[in-house]
Design a protein around this motif. Structure first.
Motif, short mmCIF file in Angstrom:
data_model
loop_
_atom_site.label_atom_id
_atom_site.label_comp_id
_atom_site.label_asym_id
_atom_site.label_seq_id
_atom_site.Cartn_x
_atom_site.Cartn_y
_atom_site.Cartn_z
N ASN A 85 0.51 -1.26 -0.31
CA ASN A 85 0.06 -0.08 -0.11
C ASN A 85 1.10 1.52 -0.27
OD1 ASN A 85 -2.77 -1.23 0.74
ND2 ASN A 85 -2.05 -1.62 1.91
N THR A 86 0.72 2.17 -0.64
CA THR A 86 1.19 3.09 0.06
C THR A 86 0.07 4.41 -0.33
OG1 THR A 86 2.56 2.60 -1.87
CG2 THR A 86 2.82 4.61 -2.01
N LEU A 87 0.74 5.83 0.26
CA LEU A 87 0.29 6.97 0.68
C LEU A 87 0.54 7.99 0.39
CD1 LEU A 87 -2.58 8.34 2.35
CD2 LEU A 87 -1.13 8.78 4.22
N SER A 88 0.58 8.57 -0.50
CA SER A 88 1.41 9.45 -1.25
C SER A 88 1.10 10.66 -0.46
CB SER A 88 1.29 9.85 -2.54
OG SER A 88 0.73 8.32 -4.00
N ALA A 89 2.62 11.69 -0.99
CA ALA A 89 2.84 13.55 -0.37
C ALA A 89 1.76 13.65 -1.30
CB ALA A 89 4.30 13.86 -1.06
N GLY A 90 1.22 14.23 0.30
CA GLY A 90 0.04 15.30 -0.26
C GLY A 90 -1.15 14.89 0.15
N THR A 91 -1.53 13.94 0.56
CA THR A 91 -2.72 13.06 1.50
C THR A 91 -2.35 12.74 2.55
OG1 THR A 91 -2.25 12.24 -0.35
CG2 THR A 91 -3.78 11.08 1.27
N THR A 92 -3.55 13.65 2.97
CA THR A 92 -3.59 13.33 5.29
C THR A 92 -4.92 12.35 5.07
OG1 THR A 92 -3.07 15.48 5.19
CG2 THR A 92 -4.18 14.64 6.69
N ILE A 93 -4.56 11.26 6.25
CA ILE A 93 -5.80 10.46 6.82
C ILE A 93 -6.02 10.65 8.25
CG2 ILE A 93 -6.41 8.16 7.04
CD1 ILE A 93 -4.68 7.20 4.33
N LYS A 94 -6.60 10.64 8.86
CA LYS A 94 -7.44 11.06 10.13
C LYS A 94 -7.77 10.10 10.80
CE LYS A 94 -7.23 15.73 10.46
NZ LYS A 94 -7.60 17.50 11.19
N GLY A 95 -7.37 9.27 11.24
CA GLY A 95 -8.11 7.76 11.70
C GLY A 95 -6.96 6.57 11.64
N ASN A 96 -7.42 5.31 12.03
CA ASN A 96 -6.62 4.13 12.08
C ASN A 96 -6.38 3.60 10.60
OD1 ASN A 96 -6.55 4.88 15.68
ND2 ASN A 96 -7.47 3.47 15.60
N GLY A 123 2.97 10.23 3.06
CA GLY A 123 1.71 11.48 3.22
C GLY A 123 1.40 12.01 4.60
N ILE A 124 0.72 12.29 5.20
CA ILE A 124 0.19 12.55 6.59
C ILE A 124 -0.61 11.21 7.54
CG2 ILE A 124 0.02 14.09 8.62
CD1 ILE A 124 0.77 16.31 6.79
N VAL A 125 0.04 10.62 8.72
CA VAL A 125 -0.93 10.51 8.92
C VAL A 125 -1.49 10.70 11.02
CG1 VAL A 125 -2.12 7.86 9.84
CG2 VAL A 125 -1.06 8.01 8.31
N GLY A 144 8.68 7.33 4.43
CA GLY A 144 9.79 8.56 3.61
C GLY A 144 10.11 9.74 4.17
N PRO A 145 11.11 10.02 4.04
CA PRO A 145 11.21 11.41 4.30
C PRO A 145 10.02 12.31 4.00
CG PRO A 145 12.56 10.82 2.38
CD PRO A 145 12.11 10.08 2.55
N LYS A 146 8.70 12.27 3.73
CA LYS A 146 7.90 13.72 4.13
C LYS A 146 7.27 13.11 4.36
CE LYS A 146 9.25 16.21 -0.55
NZ LYS A 146 8.69 16.96 -1.29
N GLY A 147 6.71 12.06 4.94
CA GLY A 147 6.57 11.13 5.47
C GLY A 147 5.88 11.70 6.90
N SER A 148 4.84 11.50 7.18
CA SER A 148 4.55 12.04 8.96
C SER A 148 3.97 11.60 9.26
CB SER A 148 4.16 13.87 9.10
OG SER A 148 4.05 14.13 10.04
#
Length: 129
Positions: free
Chosen positions: A18-29, A40-42, A55-59
């Motif tokens: 699975n991949t969550l790309s930069a510029g994408t934010t998810i709020k939840g588990n 992206g951001i979780v 990744g380096p831009k992941g948070s």
């Protein structure tokens, strides 16, 4: 042959991720059985039965539970790994970590408590004795 390939992919996580790309934010588990790459951001907890790569831009603002983890980006929360945790030079961790094997590159930032746990294989070996 195509049917056999799909059946084999369903039985193992090899090749599946699975991949969550930069510029994408998810709020939840998030919960996944396969490898997961986060750029992206979780805001929530992540439970991964395979390998997670931040990744380096992941948070992540939440806790990570995974088999393996490689952190390049930011994690605010605890990290619990059953096999190996790698903190790359760009990693910034604010929270406790627990893993049987830890690799920390120079310049990685880690603020928290570290607990070295026995790996699953070591636990099995100890119980058999």
């Amino acid at each position: 042959m195509i049917g056999n390939k799909q059946k084999n992919e369903e039985q193992t996580s090899n090749g599946l991720h699975n991949t969550l790309s930069a510029g994408t934010t998810i709020k939840g588990n998030i919960s996944t059985d396969t490898d997961f790459r986060l750029d992206g951001i979780v805001e929530g907890d992540i439970h991964c039965k395979a390998k997670i790569v931040v990744g380096p831009k992941g948070s992540i603002k939440g806790n990570i539970v995974s088999n393996n983890a490689e952190i390049h980006g930011n994690v605010t929360g605890s990290i619990q790994v059953t096999t190996k945790l790698v903190l790359k030079a760009t990693a910034k961790i604010q929270g406790d970590i627990s893993a049987p094997n830890i690799e920390i590159e120079p310049n990685a930032i880690f603020n928290g408590k570290c607990t070295m746990t026995a790996s699953t294989a070591e636990k099995d070996s100890i119980q058999q004795k």
